[in-house]
Design an enzyme around this catalytic site. Structure first.
Site, PDB file in Angstrom:
ATOM      1  N   ASP A 464       0.854  -1.196   0.000  1.00  0.00           N
ATOM      2  CA  ASP A 464       0.000   0.000   0.000  1.00  0.00           C
ATOM      3  C   ASP A 464       0.891   1.248   0.000  1.00  0.00           C
ATOM      4  O   ASP A 464       2.105   1.159   0.200  1.00  0.00           O
ATOM      5  CB  ASP A 464      -0.875  -0.049   1.265  1.00  0.00           C
ATOM      6  CG  ASP A 464      -1.957   1.024   1.281  1.00  0.00           C
ATOM      7  OD1 ASP A 464      -2.293   1.583   0.219  1.00  0.00           O
ATOM      8  OD2 ASP A 464      -2.493   1.301   2.388  1.00  0.00           O
ATOM      9  N   GLU A 467       2.876   5.163  -3.778  1.00  0.00           N
ATOM     10  CA  GLU A 467       2.910   6.143  -4.894  1.00  0.00           C
ATOM     11  C   GLU A 467       4.233   6.913  -4.927  1.00  0.00           C
ATOM     12  O   GLU A 467       4.644   7.271  -6.044  1.00  0.00           O
ATOM     13  CB  GLU A 467       1.718   7.099  -4.775  1.00  0.00           C
ATOM     14  CG  GLU A 467       0.373   6.433  -5.007  1.00  0.00           C
ATOM     15  CD  GLU A 467      -0.052   5.492  -3.882  1.00  0.00           C
ATOM     16  OE1 GLU A 467       0.279   5.789  -2.727  1.00  0.00           O
ATOM     17  OE2 GLU A 467      -0.671   4.465  -4.172  1.00  0.00           O
ATOM     18  N   ASP A 538      -8.758   3.368  -2.963  1.00  0.00           N
ATOM     19  CA  ASP A 538      -9.845   3.772  -2.073  1.00  0.00           C
ATOM     20  C   ASP A 538     -11.072   4.288  -2.809  1.00  0.00           C
ATOM     21  O   ASP A 538     -11.323   5.484  -2.893  1.00  0.00           O
ATOM     22  CB  ASP A 538      -9.340   4.832  -1.091  1.00  0.00           C
ATOM     23  CG  ASP A 538      -8.233   4.279  -0.207  1.00  0.00           C
ATOM     24  OD1 ASP A 538      -8.062   3.040  -0.184  1.00  0.00           O
ATOM     25  OD2 ASP A 538      -7.533   5.071   0.430  1.00  0.00           O
TER      26      ASP A 538
HETATM   27  O1  MIG Z   1      -4.705   5.934   3.947  1.00  0.00           O
HETATM   28  O2  MIG Z   1      -3.905   0.762   5.584  1.00  0.00           O
HETATM   29  O3  MIG Z   1      -5.903   2.014   0.094  1.00  0.00           O
HETATM   30  O4  MIG Z   1      -6.902  -0.223   1.413  1.00  0.00           O
HETATM   31  O5  MIG Z   1      -7.067  -0.119   4.201  1.00  0.00           O
HETATM   32  C1  MIG Z   1      -5.167   4.716   4.395  1.00  0.00           C
HETATM   33  C2  MIG Z   1      -5.100   1.450   5.649  1.00  0.00           C
HETATM   34  C3  MIG Z   1      -4.112   3.677   4.175  1.00  0.00           C
HETATM   35  C4  MIG Z   1      -5.087   2.876   2.149  1.00  0.00           C
HETATM   36  C5  MIG Z   1      -5.474   1.662   1.384  1.00  0.00           C
HETATM   37  C6  MIG Z   1      -6.541   0.917   2.128  1.00  0.00           C
HETATM   38  C7  MIG Z   1      -6.042   0.543   3.498  1.00  0.00           C
HETATM   39  C8  MIG Z   1      -5.624   1.788   4.260  1.00  0.00           C
HETATM   40  N1  MIG Z   1      -4.624   2.520   3.492  1.00  0.00           N
END
Ligand code: MIG
Length: 806
Positions: A464, A467, A538
């Site tokens: 996650d 980016e 998201d």
């Molecule tokens: O800004 O780890 O897209 O799937 O549950 C939140 C918490 C950070 C973003 C991910 C989302 C995940 C969440 N993460």
């Protein structure tokens, strides 16, 4: 700057292997404008604006191998093997006979034989001919592509660019006063740009995960990997992924353009003008691959040959995944697993979001909320459920935290400009540093870190925030990273940060788990499909997002990313029972099938919405498990051809204008059409079926194609149609993929005639690449099916049952 002014009249050309370099009266020899023949249908157009040559060292596959090849001989070995899998080039190199036969007439061979008759002057233009395409290079480095009959495929735009009137500071101030982003959305420099003509009927697809609709014509996009928590709207220019690859469907034939520039780039696809499109970038080179195809499928096949094909995943990854941000403890995880089984819901995986970590420190476990993580994971395994853990790139700044200390000592984190000091921003753990994944040593180190998870029995990794996202403002453009063998500023590395992280993760799992690595990513670039699957980030529990999922997944598939899915039920906001029911019945046909939602939102496990929605969920999750062998066959097809499992109707029925903009239906393979209900309150919907005979999956009703009709769709019905003559392989429903996964194969044979190839292997590791698989050919004559074994290399089914449908 436009190229014609820069280069002027075409003067001469030079040959070097398959590459033709041009000389113009404008001088500019240092820019080395060239066209290189990669295969009979693929051409690279290149201008070395920054003097660094081809940039994408991050990409392997045929493209990377070509870029890294030292000798021309090696280059020449790369034109073949297009039907091969992701490791195709190796195969191609070992099958010399095939190579020389297929290549007998290609430019490379003729060149090798000393006759460069594939390049010649025609008037004032230099013409390059392959078996399938003619390329004309004109004054001003205007490059035109024609098919072998001389019909134009894609022409350079000769006119000036109709720059839209830029906003003055006054207008920008006015906009800013009301809180609008005061930018005209254009990249700042536009240093590199290419303008190409558009025909009236051209439709444009691809471009990764961009929001909006299937056809991208008339829209403008920016490639800059962006974490955007607000509901993703059709007017967004950027999202998490940058896949600068577009497909153009013409009245006849198709072509693709892969603009291999991973700096911030932009695509204006007929917004500025009806007559042309523009792509370009602020930095880097003009470096694009033109791919000519007779169909969209051929273009996708070329693109994935070039950048690599999505390999087969483990069979269990096709199962149902349960997730939520906020399963905060061992008890909660156990409760969810119990809930799944008590409600008789098949499931193969529970995802562990950031709460499992100790203070959001990657490669640690929270000892306060877990008594024994190893035991939790193995208890889940007993229930047939794998654990997938989230891993973010940000490493907490904390003395004595081993990942931080090791990385600091070795200098493995991105640095402040002109300094040896690590650059610090903030993410979940607070102050954090960012591993420099473009450095091969850092990737090896990160790959080694995966052992921590593998040893605990974890089944895969969910990357996650790569980016990379950051909480204290974006990373400045000049933070110092590495691009393989040189330093590069953040502005040039940003779009491949997620790609490199996925690659490191993949390599670790490949090396240490012995299985096919299951990696999920949010950010990526072209070629990431070789290492990772992806989800669309998201989304929200809103109707516009269940609608958007369809074109988004289709375009990702056409962009090489096969194994993808959107969070079922929606991540942000609160799902209603109806929305959840509709989402699970559409989501169960997507390659990655995961129910996930955000912290603080309405709980979203299938049993949270009452009895009716629970039983609808069970019905569709069961269907998913029955379809496993069909899905697996499709995944195998992707590895071999690059054609995605989920595809838009236009990929199968190009000639049909009714499908070029069809956003609310999709194909699962070439014989199953899904028309989910994506409107609140709807209990019926309009369905369009393309040419041919189709059967309603649920009722058996026979339908003639090329027709629109209204289909009744009560809450428990997702309209599905199967093509006449189809064979659909199925397994009996089960609670998890489990051990004796392939004892019984059911072949549902539909009326009509057809031949189907079914593939089977152990669903786990790479032994299939050594021949450990079975392949069956099933011929169907109006429901009378016959099974023939084409290849035998794996334990056969205990029983094959043929079921005549309708
Ligand atoms: O800004 O780890 O897209 O799937 O549950 C939140 C918490 C950070 C973003 C991910 C989302 C995940 C969440 N993460």
């Amino acid at each position: 700057m436009t190229q014609n002014i820069l280069f002027g009249k075409l003067k001469d050309y030079r040959l070097e292997g398959r590459k033709v370099t041009f000389e113009f009266e404008g001088g500019q020899e240092n820019l080395r404008p060239s066209v290189e023949v990669i295969s009979d249908t693929i051409f690279n157009v290149f201008v070395d604006y920054d003097g660094l040559g081809h940039r994408t060292r991050a990409i392997e596959g045929e493209l990377g191998k070509r870029l890294n090849a030292d000798t021309c001989q090696e280059c020449q070995a790369l034109g073949e093997g297009r039907e091969n899998g992701p490791e195709g080039a190796e195969k191609a190199e070992s099958t010399e006979s095939v190579e020389s036969r297929e290549n007998a007439e290609s430019p490379a061979n003729r060149e090798a034989a000393g006759k460069a008759d594939w390049v010649s002057w025609e008037g004032s233009a230099v013409v390059i001919r392959s078996k399938k395409v003619t390329v004309k290079v004109n004054d001003g480095f205007a490059v035109d592509f024609y098919d072998c009959e001389g019909n134009p495929l894609s022409l350079a735009w000769r006119g000036e660019r109709k720059e839209k009137s830029g906003l003055g500071w006054k207008e920008l101030m006015l906009l800013a006063e009301e809180g609008h982003a005061a930018s005209d959305g254009k990249a700042k420099g536009n240093q590199v740009q290419e303008l190409r003509s558009l025909d009236k009927t051209d439709c444009i697809y691809g471009l990764g995960d961009k929001t909006g609709f299937l056809n991208k014509r008339h829209y403008e996009y920016v490639m800059w990997n962006s974490d955007i928590p607000d509901p993703h709207e059709d007017n967004f220019k950027s999202l998490y992924k940058s896949i600068p690859f577009m497909l153009v469907l013409k009245e006849k034939g198709a072509y693709g353009i892969f603009f291999d520039n991973h700096c911030k780039s932009f695509f204006d696809l007929g917004k500025e003008s009806e007559d042309y499109y523009v792509f370009g970038a602020e930095e880097g080179n003009l470096d694009y691959y033109f791919m000519a195809g007779e169909s969209l499928k051929e273009v996708v096949s070329d693109y994935t040959w070039l950048t690599g094909r999505a390999p087969m995943q483990q069979l269990w990854t096709l199962g149902y995944h349960q997730s939520r941000w906020g399963y905060e403890s061992e008890e909660k995880i156990r409760e969810v697993a119990k809930g799944l089984r008590e409600n008789d819901l098949p499931c193969d995986c529970i995802h562990f979001d950031i709460d499992y970590m100790d203070h959001y420190k990657v490669f640690t476990w929270n000892q306060e909320t877990y008594q024994d993580e190893r035991k939790v994971i193995s208890d889940l395994k007993e229930m047939g459920i794998k654990a997938v853990t989230i891993i973010d790139p940000g490493v907490k700044v904390e003395k004595d935290y081993y990942v931080y200390e090791e990385g600091m000592e070795k200098g493995y984190f991105a640095k402040k400009p002109d300094s040896r000091e690590a650059y610090v921003n903030a993410v979940w753990p607070g102050d954090a540093v960012f591993p420099d994944f473009g450095d091969p040593r850092v990737r090896t180190w990160w790959a080694g870190k995966q052992k921590y998870l593998i040893d605990l029995g974890v089944g895969g990794v969910w990357n996650d925030m790569n980016e990379p996202a950051s909480f204290r403002g974006p990373l400045p453009d000049d933070v110092v990273f590495t691009d393989e063998d040189r330093q590069a500023p953040h502005s040039q590395i940003h779009n491949i940060y997620g790609h490199n992280m996925a690659k490191a993760t993949y390599e670790g799992w490949k090396e240490y788990s012995g299985k096919r690595p299951f990696v999920i990513t949010r950010a990526c670039y072209s070629g990431s499909q070789k290492y990772t699957t992806a989800w669309t980030g998201d989304n929200h529990s809103i109707w516009s997002h269940i609608r958007m999922m369809i074109p988004q997944i289709c375009n990702l598939g056409m962009s090489g990313m096969n194994f993808v899915g959107a969070d079922v039920g929606g991540f942000g906001s609160d799902a209603t029972p109806e929305l959840f029911a509709r989402w699970i019945q559409a989501g169960c046909f997507m390659p990655f099938f995961r129910d996930h939602c955000a912290l603080g939102g309405r709980p979203q496990e299938p049993w949270q919405f009452g009895k009716e929605v629970l039983s609808i969920s069970r019905k569709y999750i069961n269907l998913r498990y029955e379809l496993l062998p069909y899905l697996y066959d499709l995944m195998h097809e992707t590895e071999v051809t690059g054609i995605p499992m989920v595809r838009p109707l236009v990929m199968e029925y190009e000639e049909d204008e009714n499908v070029r903009n069809r956003n609310d239906e999709f194909m699962l393979g070439d014989r199953m059409l899904i028309a989910p209900v994506v409107e609140q309150g709807a209990r019926e919907r309009m369905v369009y079926l393309p040419q041919g005979i189709w059967y309603d999956y649920w009722t058996g009703e026979r339908k003639e194609g090329r027709s629109f009709f209204v289909k009744e769709a009560p809450l428990d019905v997702c309209p599905v149609y199967v093509k006449a003559g189809a064979v659909i392989p199925k397994y009996p429903a089960r609670l998890c993929v489990g051990e004796d996964k392939d004892d019984l194969l059911i072949l549902e044979a539909y009326p009509g005639e057809g031949v189907y190839t079914h593939y089977q292997d152990n669903g786990e590791d790479f032994q299939y690449r050594q021949g450990a698989f079975n392949e069956y050919e099933i011929s169907n004559q109006d429901g009378e099916a016959e099974v023939k074994i084409l290849h035998e290399g794996y334990r056969p089914y205990g029983k094959i049952e043929i079921v005549r449908k309708f």
